[in-house]
Design a protein around this motif. Structure first.
Motif, PDB file in Angstrom:
ATOM      1  N   PHE A  64      44.660  36.095  33.344  1.00  0.00           N
ATOM      2  CA  PHE A  64      43.599  35.720  34.275  1.00  0.00           C
ATOM      3  C   PHE A  64      44.086  34.866  35.441  1.00  0.00           C
ATOM      4  N   GLY A  65      45.377  34.582  35.520  1.00  0.00           N
ATOM      5  CA  GLY A  65      45.899  33.781  36.619  1.00  0.00           C
ATOM      6  C   GLY A  65      45.798  32.286  36.352  1.00  0.00           C
ATOM      7  N   VAL A  66      46.051  31.499  37.392  1.00  0.00           N
ATOM      8  CA  VAL A  66      46.030  30.044  37.260  1.00  0.00           C
ATOM      9  C   VAL A  66      44.595  29.564  37.490  1.00  0.00           C
ATOM     10  N   HIS A  67      43.754  29.809  36.497  1.00  0.00           N
ATOM     11  CA  HIS A  67      42.370  29.358  36.596  1.00  0.00           C
ATOM     12  C   HIS A  67      42.243  28.018  35.862  1.00  0.00           C
ATOM     13  N   GLU A  68      41.011  27.570  35.642  1.00  0.00           N
ATOM     14  CA  GLU A  68      40.794  26.203  35.171  1.00  0.00           C
ATOM     15  C   GLU A  68      41.460  25.909  33.835  1.00  0.00           C
ATOM     16  N   HIS A  69      41.509  26.859  32.931  1.00  0.00           N
ATOM     17  CA  HIS A  69      42.133  26.600  31.634  1.00  0.00           C
ATOM     18  C   HIS A  69      43.620  26.270  31.782  1.00  0.00           C
ATOM     19  N   ILE A  70      44.321  27.024  32.612  1.00  0.00           N
ATOM     20  CA  ILE A  70      45.755  26.772  32.811  1.00  0.00           C
ATOM     21  C   ILE A  70      45.962  25.438  33.521  1.00  0.00           C
ATOM     22  N   ARG A  71      45.106  25.121  34.476  1.00  0.00           N
ATOM     23  CA  ARG A  71      45.188  23.826  35.142  1.00  0.00           C
ATOM     24  C   ARG A  71      44.946  22.688  34.151  1.00  0.00           C
ATOM     25  N   ASP A  72      44.002  22.896  33.236  1.00  0.00           N
ATOM     26  CA  ASP A  72      43.729  21.879  32.232  1.00  0.00           C
ATOM     27  C   ASP A  72      44.947  21.670  31.329  1.00  0.00           C
ATOM     28  N   ILE A  73      45.609  22.746  30.951  1.00  0.00           N
ATOM     29  CA  ILE A  73      46.813  22.624  30.139  1.00  0.00           C
ATOM     30  C   ILE A  73      47.883  21.829  30.878  1.00  0.00           C
ATOM     31  N   LEU A  89      51.648  33.571  39.821  1.00  0.00           N
ATOM     32  CA  LEU A  89      52.702  34.572  39.738  1.00  0.00           C
ATOM     33  C   LEU A  89      52.272  35.979  40.143  1.00  0.00           C
ATOM     34  N   TYR A  90      50.982  36.171  40.447  1.00  0.00           N
ATOM     35  CA  TYR A  90      50.525  37.460  40.986  1.00  0.00           C
ATOM     36  C   TYR A  90      50.251  37.371  42.487  1.00  0.00           C
ATOM     37  N   HIS A  91      50.571  36.261  43.102  1.00  0.00           N
ATOM     38  CA  HIS A  91      50.099  35.970  44.461  1.00  0.00           C
ATOM     39  C   HIS A  91      50.385  37.109  45.436  1.00  0.00           C
ATOM     40  N   ARG A  92      51.558  37.695  45.367  1.00  0.00           N
ATOM     41  CA  ARG A  92      51.919  38.736  46.338  1.00  0.00           C
ATOM     42  C   ARG A  92      51.174  40.044  46.091  1.00  0.00           C
ATOM     43  N   GLN A  93      50.728  40.252  44.874  1.00  0.00           N
ATOM     44  CA  GLN A  93      50.033  41.502  44.540  1.00  0.00           C
ATOM     45  C   GLN A  93      48.515  41.381  44.673  1.00  0.00           C
ATOM     46  N   GLY A  94      47.966  40.169  44.546  1.00  0.00           N
ATOM     47  CA  GLY A  94      46.529  40.019  44.704  1.00  0.00           C
ATOM     48  C   GLY A  94      45.973  38.827  43.953  1.00  0.00           C
ATOM     49  N   ASP A  95      44.783  38.401  44.359  1.00  0.00           N
ATOM     50  CA  ASP A  95      44.071  37.300  43.724  1.00  0.00           C
ATOM     51  C   ASP A  95      43.160  37.882  42.644  1.00  0.00           C
ATOM     52  N   VAL A  96      43.393  37.517  41.388  1.00  0.00           N
ATOM     53  CA  VAL A  96      42.655  38.136  40.280  1.00  0.00           C
ATOM     54  C   VAL A  96      41.451  37.320  39.825  1.00  0.00           C
ATOM     55  N   ARG A  97      41.245  36.159  40.396  1.00  0.00           N
ATOM     56  CA  ARG A  97      40.234  35.253  39.845  1.00  0.00           C
ATOM     57  C   ARG A  97      38.809  35.817  39.898  1.00  0.00           C
ATOM     58  N   GLY A  98      38.508  36.657  40.866  1.00  0.00           N
ATOM     59  CA  GLY A  98      37.166  37.203  40.968  1.00  0.00           C
ATOM     60  C   GLY A  98      37.020  38.609  40.427  1.00  0.00           C
ATOM     61  N   LEU A  99      38.044  39.110  39.729  1.00  0.00           N
ATOM     62  CA  LEU A  99      38.049  40.504  39.293  1.00  0.00           C
ATOM     63  C   LEU A  99      37.685  40.653  37.824  1.00  0.00           C
ATOM     64  N   GLU A 100      37.292  41.863  37.462  1.00  0.00           N
ATOM     65  CA  GLU A 100      37.069  42.204  36.065  1.00  0.00           C
ATOM     66  C   GLU A 100      38.406  42.579  35.423  1.00  0.00           C
ATOM     67  N   ILE A 101      38.436  42.622  34.092  1.00  0.00           N
ATOM     68  CA  ILE A 101      39.703  42.763  33.387  1.00  0.00           C
ATOM     69  C   ILE A 101      40.430  44.072  33.733  1.00  0.00           C
ATOM     70  N   ALA A 102      39.707  45.163  33.903  1.00  0.00           N
ATOM     71  CA  ALA A 102      40.359  46.422  34.247  1.00  0.00           C
ATOM     72  C   ALA A 102      41.039  46.332  35.608  1.00  0.00           C
ATOM     73  N   GLN A 103      40.398  45.668  36.558  1.00  0.00           N
ATOM     74  CA  GLN A 103      40.981  45.486  37.884  1.00  0.00           C
ATOM     75  C   GLN A 103      42.196  44.561  37.822  1.00  0.00           C
ATOM     76  N   ILE A 104      42.119  43.557  36.974  1.00  0.00           N
ATOM     77  CA  ILE A 104      43.250  42.634  36.814  1.00  0.00           C
ATOM     78  C   ILE A 104      44.463  43.379  36.275  1.00  0.00           C
ATOM     79  N   ARG A 105      44.236  44.223  35.286  1.00  0.00           N
ATOM     80  CA  ARG A 105      45.354  44.972  34.699  1.00  0.00           C
ATOM     81  C   ARG A 105      46.027  45.856  35.738  1.00  0.00           C
ATOM     82  N   GLU A 106      45.246  46.452  36.618  1.00  0.00           N
ATOM     83  CA  GLU A 106      45.826  47.291  37.671  1.00  0.00           C
ATOM     84  C   GLU A 106      46.791  46.500  38.541  1.00  0.00           C
TER      85      GLU A 106
END
Length: 263
Positions: A64-73, A89-106
């Motif tokens: 899911f990217g560097v969202h709140e859980h990873i920041r909390d860790i 680590l996905y920055h060059r390929q896209g921002d996944v924070r607003g996407l659904e899981i299937a889109q993230i996997r792509e």
């Protein structure tokens, strides 16, 4: 951004009754930009608000990217005295924070391992230039980041210790992702503590048995800990998969592993 919306969209709704929230009192933390030969990328860091040098922990994101859980860790680690840094680590390929899981996997399937390892190297360089201790370096990662943790432990000779949480152990090799953890056991530069769930449907018991066999044959200092009945993502306290007993034990083992190996 509210605490709820700071989580990736694909993780909603958040399980609030088990969620751990770590404040920033006594810490330096925030979003930064890291320069690298492949181009600049964002990251989040947290460190004690006191002079260093501090031991360094690279924190590798879930799918899911560097969202709140990873920041909390990262903040949890900073509260323990570490300079923790979580690169996007996905920055060059896209921002996944607003996407659904299937889109993230792509998107994830297009992220080259060689890019990820280079960005982790650049993140480490940033940490060492900003109060990190070059003699005390570790890495930990979750889910997608668990696999990357194994690869980085075989890549970075300055690393002292690694903790991989339920990272996929094998899969189909491609030019983008040519190797998996079971391919690099003999090349590990640092010992890995492997924390896995016995009921993880994506990482079956035969894979864990093969991992243990390879670690034994390589006479590796790495260790495998399996939590019977625990599913994938048992450490994710904001999701229904969270298992408090396994997560708490795993976190304590992480702390002891880092201490045992001088981080």
């Amino acid at each position: 951004m509210s605490q709820t919306t700071a989580f990736a969209a694909a993780t909603q709704p958040i399980t609030s009754d088990t969620r751990i929230s770590t404040d920033s009192a006594g810490l330096r933390h925030g979003d930064i930009t890291i320069e690298s030969p492949l181009g600049a990328f964002p990251a989040y860091y947290a460190a004690p608000d006191q002079p260093g040098p501090h031991p360094v922990v690279l924190v590798v994101q879930e799918i899911f990217g560097v969202h709140e859980h990873i920041r909390d860790i990262a903040r949890r680690l900073a509260k323990l005295g570490y300079l923790a840094i979580a690169p996007e680590l996905y920055h060059r390929q896209g921002d996944v924070r607003g996407l659904e899981i299937a889109q993230i996997r792509e998107i994830v399937f297009t992220v080259p391992d060689i890019q990820v390892l280079a960005d982790l190297d650049a993140s480490l360089d940033w940490a060492l230039a900003n109060g990190g201790d070059a003699e005390r370096i570790a890495i930990t990662g979750f889910c997608w980041g668990g696999r990357i943790t194994w690869l980085y432990a075989a890549h970075q000779p300055r690393l002292k210790a690694a903790v991989a949480w339920y990272g996929k152990l094998r899969g189909f090799a491609t030019d983008i992702q040519p190797r998996y953890p079971l391919d690099v056991i003999a090349e590990l530069q640092a010992p890995v503590l492997a924390l896995y769930g016995g009921a993880d449907e994506g990482i079956p018991q035969p894979d864990l048995d093969l991992l243990q066999q390879q670690l034994t044959e390589a006479q590796s200092a790495s260790q495998l800990q399996v939590y019977p009945g625990a599913p994938h993502a048992f450490h994710a306290d904001y999701r229904p998969s969270y298992r408090a007993e396994a997560a708490t034990d795993g976190w304590q083992r992480l702390r002891e592993w880092f201490k045992q190996h001088g981080v």
